[in-house]
Design a protein around this motif. Structure first.
Motif, short mmCIF file in Angstrom:
data_model
loop_
_atom_site.label_atom_id
_atom_site.label_comp_id
_atom_site.label_asym_id
_atom_site.label_seq_id
_atom_site.Cartn_x
_atom_site.Cartn_y
_atom_site.Cartn_z
N ALA A 84 0.83 -1.21 0.00
CA ALA A 84 0.00 0.00 0.00
C ALA A 84 0.86 1.26 0.00
CB ALA A 84 -0.93 -0.01 1.21
N VAL A 85 1.90 1.29 0.84
CA VAL A 85 2.79 2.46 0.89
C VAL A 85 3.54 2.63 -0.43
CG1 VAL A 85 4.81 3.43 2.02
CG2 VAL A 85 3.02 2.33 3.39
N ALA A 86 4.02 1.53 -0.98
CA ALA A 86 4.81 1.60 -2.21
C ALA A 86 4.04 2.26 -3.34
CB ALA A 86 5.25 0.20 -2.62
N PHE A 87 2.73 2.08 -3.37
CA PHE A 87 1.94 2.59 -4.49
C PHE A 87 0.90 3.62 -4.06
CE2 PHE A 87 3.36 -1.74 -5.58
CZ PHE A 87 4.23 -1.39 -6.62
N GLY A 88 1.10 4.19 -2.88
CA GLY A 88 0.28 5.31 -2.45
C GLY A 88 -1.17 4.99 -2.21
N ALA A 89 -1.46 3.83 -1.66
CA ALA A 89 -2.84 3.43 -1.40
C ALA A 89 -3.13 3.39 0.09
CB ALA A 89 -3.11 2.06 -2.02
N THR A 90 -4.39 3.48 0.42
CA THR A 90 -4.83 3.28 1.80
C THR A 90 -5.29 1.83 1.95
OG1 THR A 90 -7.09 3.95 1.23
CG2 THR A 90 -5.58 5.67 2.02
N LEU A 91 -5.50 1.43 3.19
CA LEU A 91 -6.02 0.10 3.47
C LEU A 91 -7.36 0.23 4.18
CD1 LEU A 91 -2.80 -1.70 4.80
CD2 LEU A 91 -3.86 -1.97 2.55
N GLU A 92 -8.27 -0.67 3.84
CA GLU A 92 -9.56 -0.68 4.53
C GLU A 92 -9.93 -2.12 4.84
OE1 GLU A 92 -12.80 -0.88 0.90
OE2 GLU A 92 -12.22 1.11 1.66
N GLU A 93 -10.71 -2.28 5.91
CA GLU A 93 -11.13 -3.62 6.27
C GLU A 93 -12.19 -4.12 5.30
OE1 GLU A 93 -13.71 -5.45 9.81
OE2 GLU A 93 -11.71 -4.78 10.48
N ARG A 94 -12.00 -5.32 4.80
CA ARG A 94 -12.95 -5.93 3.87
C ARG A 94 -13.85 -6.88 4.65
NH1 ARG A 94 -10.42 -5.22 -1.22
NH2 ARG A 94 -12.15 -6.36 -2.18
N PRO A 95 -15.16 -6.57 4.74
CA PRO A 95 -16.06 -7.40 5.55
C PRO A 95 -16.04 -8.86 5.15
CG PRO A 95 -17.13 -5.36 4.89
CD PRO A 95 -15.85 -5.42 4.14
N GLU A 96 -15.97 -9.15 3.83
CA GLU A 96 -16.00 -10.54 3.39
C GLU A 96 -14.73 -11.28 3.84
OE1 GLU A 96 -14.42 -8.30 -0.28
OE2 GLU A 96 -15.46 -7.90 1.60
N ALA A 97 -13.60 -10.54 3.89
CA ALA A 97 -12.36 -11.17 4.34
C ALA A 97 -12.43 -11.46 5.84
CB ALA A 97 -11.18 -10.26 4.03
N TRP A 98 -12.94 -10.50 6.62
CA TRP A 98 -13.04 -10.71 8.06
C TRP A 98 -14.03 -11.82 8.40
CZ3 TRP A 98 -10.67 -11.04 12.16
CH2 TRP A 98 -11.26 -10.97 13.43
N ALA A 99 -15.12 -11.89 7.65
CA ALA A 99 -16.10 -12.96 7.88
C ALA A 99 -15.47 -14.33 7.62
CB ALA A 99 -17.32 -12.75 6.97
N ALA A 100 -14.65 -14.44 6.59
CA ALA A 100 -13.99 -15.71 6.30
C ALA A 100 -13.00 -16.08 7.39
CB ALA A 100 -13.29 -15.64 4.94
N ILE A 101 -12.29 -15.08 7.92
CA ILE A 101 -11.33 -15.32 9.00
C ILE A 101 -12.06 -15.80 10.25
CG2 ILE A 101 -9.70 -14.21 10.57
CD1 ILE A 101 -8.94 -12.36 8.20
N GLU A 102 -13.17 -15.13 10.60
CA GLU A 102 -13.94 -15.54 11.77
C GLU A 102 -14.46 -16.96 11.64
OE1 GLU A 102 -16.08 -11.92 13.96
OE2 GLU A 102 -16.73 -12.13 11.86
N ALA A 103 -14.94 -17.29 10.45
CA ALA A 103 -15.47 -18.63 10.22
C ALA A 103 -14.37 -19.68 10.36
CB ALA A 103 -16.11 -18.72 8.83
N ARG A 104 -13.19 -19.37 9.85
CA ARG A 104 -12.08 -20.31 9.93
C ARG A 104 -11.67 -20.51 11.40
NH1 ARG A 104 -10.68 -23.84 6.47
NH2 ARG A 104 -10.89 -22.26 4.84
N LEU A 105 -11.62 -19.43 12.17
CA LEU A 105 -11.25 -19.52 13.58
C LEU A 105 -12.28 -20.33 14.36
CD1 LEU A 105 -10.08 -15.84 14.16
CD2 LEU A 105 -8.61 -17.86 14.04
N ALA A 106 -13.55 -20.09 14.08
CA ALA A 106 -14.61 -20.83 14.78
C ALA A 106 -14.54 -22.32 14.47
CB ALA A 106 -15.98 -20.27 14.36
N HIS A 107 -14.25 -22.64 13.22
CA HIS A 107 -14.15 -24.05 12.82
C HIS A 107 -13.01 -24.74 13.56
CE1 HIS A 107 -14.37 -27.57 10.23
NE2 HIS A 107 -13.09 -27.46 10.00
N ARG A 108 -11.94 -24.00 13.82
CA ARG A 108 -10.79 -24.58 14.50
C ARG A 108 -10.87 -24.44 16.02
NH1 ARG A 108 -5.80 -22.26 10.71
NH2 ARG A 108 -6.35 -23.41 8.81
N GLY A 109 -11.91 -23.77 16.51
CA GLY A 109 -12.06 -23.59 17.94
C GLY A 109 -11.05 -22.63 18.52
N ARG A 110 -10.59 -21.67 17.72
CA ARG A 110 -9.59 -20.70 18.18
C ARG A 110 -10.27 -19.37 18.52
NH1 ARG A 110 -5.18 -20.20 13.65
NH2 ARG A 110 -4.66 -18.41 14.99
N PRO A 111 -9.75 -18.65 19.49
CA PRO A 111 -10.35 -17.36 19.86
C PRO A 111 -10.07 -16.29 18.80
CG PRO A 111 -8.34 -17.72 21.10
CD PRO A 111 -8.61 -19.00 20.36
#
Length: 417
Positions: A84-111
């Motif tokens: 992002a810095v190299a090409f002058g971009a900002t970062l934003e949270e992607r809801p679909e990405a966070w939802a996938a991460i939460e689902a993966r953590l829940a499946h593995r029983g991780r907090p």
């Protein structure tokens, strides 16, 4: 620049030699299969400024940059931020990405922890590259016209799953290929790389298809590669070349591509309806491990005995005290008795036995380090021979060569009987 690709692997552990950079090798093979020119590889440690510099330099050279590593939740996972810095971009949270991460953590029983959430941060216009087996997604992003970066985690299994599911189809559709490349790897045992090169010297001069030799761990290989406008045509170019090489080298060529000596032996035994058992001393179970690494090995491999101590050779395999006293544990006589004993013990069609001096100590002038006796006992009788491997490369090397040589000797017996 054309449609060229570069690979950038990120991680201080790679620079320190703590882990082998197998990701670069695998990605290079995948690019070749897709017919995408691959001109450069680079490794950068976990340093934000150096990573930014590497990214900007790559953007001026290539059409596609593939990165691995640095996508996790820890402070040294800097890849996305640096891009992002190299090409002058900002970062934003992607809801679909966070939802996938939460689902993966829940499946593995991780907090769910705050540090994991940073993995969902991406440039606003980046395409999500889903991670079906882990928590860190990648991205496909074009920060400049004519330049796209694809990011992957450093975990090989996650990277490969993401490549097959999303990246490879995207690259095929992007029109970066310069023809279709077909490749075939022929594997040989029983000759040195220099001997192999001498036998195929005239074939090494071809431009399409090409032949390139490689030395491996006890085996040598020839990589055959052809480029054409279709997969069918490129593979057709390889067929007569492979036939010519196999005709020249005969049984020295034991297989191709993902074959191993163990997998070839298992398949030959399966075809014959026969079985094998092993009696190992100096290899400590290496032959059995090689055989059981083959899926479906239970069709042909019955088991084995690690008879390291003479007492075990006597009590389990039936090697006589007299044989050991007269000939010594490292001898044809003892190897033959071990092979016959394990065949009798298990009821296998074939018995393999090895006994030797793997070093670094224990050798004598008459029986130096690297001397190994390899025996085969089968339906038509038994045989044994002493083989001398160089001691200069150490104990694991001698054990590895002994394992391969023993399997190859059984392979050759199965081919002629």
């Amino acid at each position: 620049m054309s449609g060229s690709a570069e690979i950038l692997c990120i991680g201080t552990e790679l620079l320190l030699g703590s882990i082998t950079n197998g990701n670069a090798r695998w990605l290079a093979e995948q690019l070749a299969t897709l017919g995408i020119p691959h001109l450069r590889q680079q490794v950068v440690g976990d340093n934000r400024d150096r990573l930014i510099t590497a990214l900007r330099e790559a953007a001026g050279r290539c059409r596609v940059l593939i990165t691995t590593g640095g996508l996790g939740p820890t402070p040294d996972d800097l890849t996305t931020e640096a891009i992002a810095v190299a090409f002058g971009a900002t970062l934003e949270e992607r809801p679909e990405a966070w939802a996938a991460i939460e689902a993966r953590l829940a499946h593995r029983g991780r907090p769910v922890t705050a540090s994991l959430r940073r993995q969902a941060l991406l440039p606003p216009d980046a395409e999500l590259l889903p991670n079906p087996t882990g928590t860190a997604p990648g991205m496909i992003w074009t920060p400049r016209p004519g330049f796209t970066v694809l990011t992957f985690p450093g975990v090989p299994s996650e990277m490969r799953a993401m490549w097959q599911a999303t990246a490879a189809p995207w690259l095929r559709a992007a029109g970066l290929a310069e023809g279709v490349i077909a490749s075939r790897l022929l594997r040989f045992w029983g000759l040195a790389e220099s001997d192999l090169v001498e036998r195929v010297a005239d074939l090494l001069e071809g431009s399409n298809p090409t032949v390139a030799p490689y030395a491996g761990a006890g085996e040598v290989k020839l990589r055959l590669t052809a480029r054409a406008d279709s997969d069918t045509t490129s593979r057709a170019l390889l067929e007569p070349l492979e036939a010519e090489i196999r005709g020249r080298l005969g049984p020295l060529c034991f297989g191709a591509d993902d074959d191993s000596l163990a997998s070839v032996v298992i398949e030959l035994l399966r075809q014959r309806g026969e079985t094998v058992a092993v009696a190992e001393s100096c290899t400590g179970g290496g032959i059995g491990a090689a055989l059981t690494a083959v899926p479906g090995a239970s069709d042909a491999f019955l088991g084995g005995v690690i008879a390291y101590a003479n007492a075990v050779k006597q009590a389990v395999l039936g090697v006589s005290e007299t044989c050991l006293a007269v000939h010594g544990a490292v001898s044809d006589s003892v190897a033959l008795a071990m092979a016959t004993g394990v065949r009798r013990l298990t009821g296998a069609s074939w018995g393999i036995a090895v006994t030797g001096i793997a070093g670094p100590g224990g050798g004598t002038e008459a029986k130096p380090v690297g001397l190994v006796h390899i025996a085969l006992a089968g339906p038509d009788g038994s045989s044994s021979e002493g083989v001398r491997f160089s001691a200069s490369r150490g104990r694991p090397w001698i054990q590895m060569l002994t394992t391969g040589e023993a399997l190859n000797r059984l392979r050759l017996r199965l081919l002629v009987e």
